[in-house]
Design a protein around this motif. Structure first.
Motif, short mmCIF file in Angstrom:
data_model
loop_
_atom_site.label_atom_id
_atom_site.label_comp_id
_atom_site.label_asym_id
_atom_site.label_seq_id
_atom_site.Cartn_x
_atom_site.Cartn_y
_atom_site.Cartn_z
N LEU A 1 27.33 -0.77 -22.48
CA LEU A 1 26.87 -0.12 -23.71
C LEU A 1 25.62 0.72 -23.50
N VAL A 2 24.93 0.50 -22.37
CA VAL A 2 23.68 1.21 -22.10
C VAL A 2 23.95 2.67 -21.75
N TRP B 1 10.75 5.75 -28.26
CA TRP B 1 11.64 4.59 -28.28
C TRP B 1 11.17 3.57 -29.31
N ARG B 2 12.13 2.75 -29.72
CA ARG B 2 11.87 1.59 -30.57
C ARG B 2 12.47 0.38 -29.86
N ARG B 3 11.73 -0.72 -29.83
CA ARG B 3 12.21 -1.93 -29.17
C ARG B 3 12.34 -3.06 -30.18
N THR C 1 20.65 7.14 -27.41
CA THR C 1 20.48 6.72 -26.02
C THR C 1 19.96 5.29 -26.02
N LEU C 2 20.84 4.37 -25.66
CA LEU C 2 20.47 2.96 -25.56
C LEU C 2 19.84 2.75 -24.19
N GLN C 3 18.55 2.53 -24.16
CA GLN C 3 17.79 2.47 -22.92
C GLN C 3 17.81 1.09 -22.28
#
Length: 284
Positions: A162-163, A121-123, A183-185
């Motif tokens: 949107l998630v 993941w990237r935040r 995949t928007l976490q």
């Protein structure tokens, strides 16, 4: 494609940050613009007294004007270069790099590590203020001013639609041969004690302009120009909507990149290279 390092080389992980205002993004440009990758590769070449430029692979290729606090990259260095310079490399880079980019950690990477493909993941954070007086001058390079009052609850309600795993074609600048399935976490807004609204946006990966487009849609909801359901309807339509505004880059910062346990790195890199489709969608 294998993540095995060539014989005679060592894979080195770099943790870094930069102020993106004066950079034309991360990636080197043919036209000679100033880039983060170009500055670091040049500094590495100088401090290791190398004739060759050792190319960096990065977790997330940020656009022009976007900042990073927790960026990750890797570089494969000859064993002899690493042995000679490893203990002095961090301090020497600090002396050679310009003040708007810093490398905070340099270490030999575990087996199977790939800064881009091994990431799970990237935040990002996007920061905006709706204060009628504008942006604090000391924060003007990192906070967007929106000159309408914003409804935090409405923006979070819009974010809920949107998630998850979706085709984000409506919110991405399409690139030839690349999928827009992501995949928007996490997508959530808070209003900080100083009044700044901060969005946390986390996903397995992002396509071009995705975060800034999502933020633009939610700002339209927050200021009352669109209903709460509108961003999800745009997503479902699957095509770029001219009403979705791509907000300016300076409010966006890459905060952190997540990786699995060392023993899972190689498997994650292999999985990330598989082109994704949604259930029921045609292959490739």
């Amino acid at each position: 494609m294998s993540d095995e390092v060539e014989p005679g080389f060592v894979r080195v992980r770099l943790d870094l940050s930069y102020d993106g205002r004066d950079f034309s993004g991360w990636a080197k440009q043919k036209q000679g613009q100033r880039t983060v990758q170009g500055e670091i590769e040049s500094a590495l070449r100088t401090v290791t007294r190398s004739q060759e430029t050792y190319e960096l692979t990065v977790a997330g290729r940020t656009d022009s004007g976007v900042h990073a606090r927790g960026q990750v990259a890797h570089v494969d260095l000859p064993e002899s270069v690493w042995a000679e310079h490893s203990d002095k490399l961090l301090r020497r880079l600090a002396g050679r790099l310009p003040h708007d980019v810093r490398v905070w950690k340099v270490a030999e990477a575990p087996a199977g590590f790939n800064a881009r493909f091994a990431a799970v993941w990237r935040r990002y954070a996007y920061r905006v203020t709706d204060h009628p007086g504008g942006v604090d001058p000391l924060l003007r390079g990192h906070v967007l001013w929106h000159d309408w009052e914003l409804d935090l609850d409405a923006m979070n309600a819009a974010a809920e639609g949107l998630v998850g795993e979706h085709d984000f074609a409506a919110y991405c600048k399409k690139r030839e041969g690349a999928t827009t399935i992501r995949t928007l976490q996490q997508l959530h807004w808070v209003r900080r004690d100083d009044g700044i609204l901060e969005a946390t946006v986390r996903a397995d990966a992002f396509c071009h302009n995705m975060v800034r487009s999502l933020v633009g849609a939610m700002l339209f909801v927050g200021d009352g120009h669109r209903p709460v359901e509108w961003p999800a309807k745009v997503l479902a339509a699957g095509v770029r909507d001219s009403a979705v505004h791509v907000v300016r880059p300076h409010g966006l910062t890459l905060e952190e990149v997540g990786y699995p346990a060392d023993e899972l790195l190689a498997a994650r890199s292999k999985e990330a290279r598989n082109k994704r489709t949604l259930p029921g969608a045609g292959c490739c």
